[in-house]
Design a protein around this motif. Structure first.
Motif, PDB file in Angstrom:
ATOM      1  N   ILE A 128      32.325 -50.802 -43.893  1.00  0.00           N
ATOM      2  CA  ILE A 128      31.395 -51.601 -43.077  1.00  0.00           C
ATOM      3  C   ILE A 128      30.918 -50.751 -41.907  1.00  0.00           C
ATOM      4  O   ILE A 128      31.720 -50.135 -41.202  1.00  0.00           O
ATOM      5  CB  ILE A 128      32.081 -52.888 -42.554  1.00  0.00           C
ATOM      6  N   PHE A 178      29.192 -50.957 -38.506  1.00  0.00           N
ATOM      7  CA  PHE A 178      28.896 -51.929 -37.449  1.00  0.00           C
ATOM      8  C   PHE A 178      27.999 -51.266 -36.409  1.00  0.00           C
ATOM      9  O   PHE A 178      28.441 -50.404 -35.656  1.00  0.00           O
ATOM     10  CB  PHE A 178      30.236 -52.395 -36.860  1.00  0.00           C
ATOM     11  N   ILE A 233      24.815 -55.078 -39.366  1.00  0.00           N
ATOM     12  CA  ILE A 233      26.161 -54.791 -39.874  1.00  0.00           C
ATOM     13  C   ILE A 233      26.006 -54.685 -41.387  1.00  0.00           C
ATOM     14  O   ILE A 233      25.549 -55.630 -42.042  1.00  0.00           O
ATOM     15  CB  ILE A 233      27.152 -55.896 -39.475  1.00  0.00           C
ATOM     16  N   THR A 286      23.353 -58.174 -36.530  1.00  0.00           N
ATOM     17  CA  THR A 286      24.468 -58.199 -35.578  1.00  0.00           C
ATOM     18  C   THR A 286      24.299 -59.415 -34.666  1.00  0.00           C
ATOM     19  O   THR A 286      23.223 -59.597 -34.089  1.00  0.00           O
ATOM     20  CB  THR A 286      24.457 -56.909 -34.727  1.00  0.00           C
ATOM     21  N   ALA A 299      27.602 -59.553 -29.271  1.00  0.00           N
ATOM     22  CA  ALA A 299      28.412 -59.033 -30.383  1.00  0.00           C
ATOM     23  C   ALA A 299      29.885 -58.968 -29.997  1.00  0.00           C
ATOM     24  O   ALA A 299      30.503 -57.899 -29.971  1.00  0.00           O
ATOM     25  CB  ALA A 299      27.886 -57.659 -30.788  1.00  0.00           C
ATOM     26  N   VAL A 301      31.567 -61.167 -34.367  1.00  0.00           N
ATOM     27  CA  VAL A 301      31.422 -60.132 -35.386  1.00  0.00           C
ATOM     28  C   VAL A 301      32.409 -60.363 -36.543  1.00  0.00           C
ATOM     29  O   VAL A 301      32.091 -60.096 -37.702  1.00  0.00           O
ATOM     30  CB  VAL A 301      31.603 -58.753 -34.714  1.00  0.00           C
ATOM     31  N   PHE A 325      31.954 -60.001 -40.651  1.00  0.00           N
ATOM     32  CA  PHE A 325      32.840 -59.207 -41.517  1.00  0.00           C
ATOM     33  C   PHE A 325      33.388 -60.095 -42.653  1.00  0.00           C
ATOM     34  O   PHE A 325      33.490 -59.676 -43.799  1.00  0.00           O
ATOM     35  CB  PHE A 325      34.024 -58.623 -40.731  1.00  0.00           C
ATOM     36  N   ILE A 372      36.005 -50.016 -41.050  1.00  0.00           N
ATOM     37  CA  ILE A 372      34.879 -50.471 -40.226  1.00  0.00           C
ATOM     38  C   ILE A 372      34.581 -49.436 -39.134  1.00  0.00           C
ATOM     39  O   ILE A 372      35.502 -48.978 -38.451  1.00  0.00           O
ATOM     40  CB  ILE A 372      35.216 -51.831 -39.555  1.00  0.00           C
ATOM     41  N   ASP A 398      32.282 -44.379 -35.159  1.00  0.00           N
ATOM     42  CA  ASP A 398      31.166 -44.213 -36.101  1.00  0.00           C
ATOM     43  C   ASP A 398      30.868 -42.753 -36.459  1.00  0.00           C
ATOM     44  O   ASP A 398      30.642 -42.420 -37.635  1.00  0.00           O
ATOM     45  CB  ASP A 398      29.901 -44.927 -35.572  1.00  0.00           C
TER      46      ASP A 398
END
Ligand code: BGC
Length: 248
Positions: A7, A9, A14, A35, A39, A44, A48, A64, A107
């Motif tokens: 996932i 985010f 998302i 999103t 958030a 969130v 998910f 995630i 990320d």
């Protein structure tokens, strides 16, 4: 076959998909949900849950991405998301909320893992630095395929300025910089990283890497620098990979 779910985010969307780790690609078409605003972790979590329900056949771990620093499951910084995330034991919270083993990862670290395993830096030894040029600048340090997490090289200070506040893609857009003007800032940035780390390779990701021919050739550094190849799949694939490694 059980594929881990990845996932991604982000601030606007998302996105999730089960990932075939042998192929390094999505096992099914990805699903994208807006999103929620604000958030918060609770808001969130609802998204998910929806994503997990969309892929009932993927029963393995869930990975995630988070645009912030993650330390042993806890979110330590979140400059571009809701402050309620800071201090949250996100791995525990979402494992409980989803009833599945969940692992969160920065990320850029996820993108870095994916590019080294399946993308532009595949098979490269030594130190690879993957940077993502977007709202901020994310970074991943990967040495011989092993990630050193939370490098946060977008926050390096150069001439008294935080690098991402001067050289991120969002700044190029905001200030309407020409490609050569932006490349000049990126040259200063990558030269600084070059001096500090002497990497084998820089990989440049983020949405703007699709236009890499406009600015990469203008960056004047010694180190090889190449565009990312997994594009916007890197976050989902890297998160799934990290979750599957953490779970095994
Ligand atoms: C955050 C990083 C993140 C990067 C890209 C930075 O502002 O500090 O954790 O990886 O933005 O989203």
């Amino acid at each position: 076959m059980d594929h881990p779910l990845g996932i991604d985010f982000g601030g606007t969307g998302i996105k999730g998909a089960p990932v075939d780790l042998a192929a390094g690609d999505f096992a099914q078409k990805k699903v994208k949900i807006d999103t929620p605003r604000p958030a918060t972790p609770t808001a969130v979590a609802g998204v998910f849950r929806e994503l997990v329900a969309d892929f009932p056949r993927s029963a393995a771990a869930v990975g995630i991405t988070v645009p912030g620093v993650m330390k042993r499951g806890v979110v330590h910084s979140a400059p571009n998301i809701d402050p309620a995330w800071i201090g949250t034991d996100a791995d525990a919270l979402f494992t409980e909320a989803l009833g599945r083993e969940v692992h969160l990862i920065n990320d850029a670290d996820a993108a870095g893992l994916a590019e080294v395993e399946y993308g532009a830096a595949r098979g490269r030894r030594g130190l690879v630095i993957v940077t993502t040029l977007g709202t901020g600048i994310g970074s991943a340090l990967v040495h011989d395929g092993v990630l050193v997490p939370n490098s946060e090289l977008g926050h390096v200070q150069i001439d008294g300025r935080v690098a991402e506040q001067h050289a991120a893609n969002s700044i190029r857009e905001r200030d309407d910089l020409s490609w050569p003007e932006w490349a000049e800032r990126l040259t200063v940035y990558y030269r600084t990283l070059e001096r500090l780390f002497t990497p084998e390779l820089f990989v440049v990701g983020g949405g703007v890497s699709q236009q890499s021919e406009e600015f990469l050739p203008l960056i004047e550094i010694e180190t090889e620098i190449v565009p990312a190849t997994l594009r916007n799949r890197a976050g989902i694939i890297g998160a799934a990979l990290a979750a599957s490694r953490a779970a095994s």
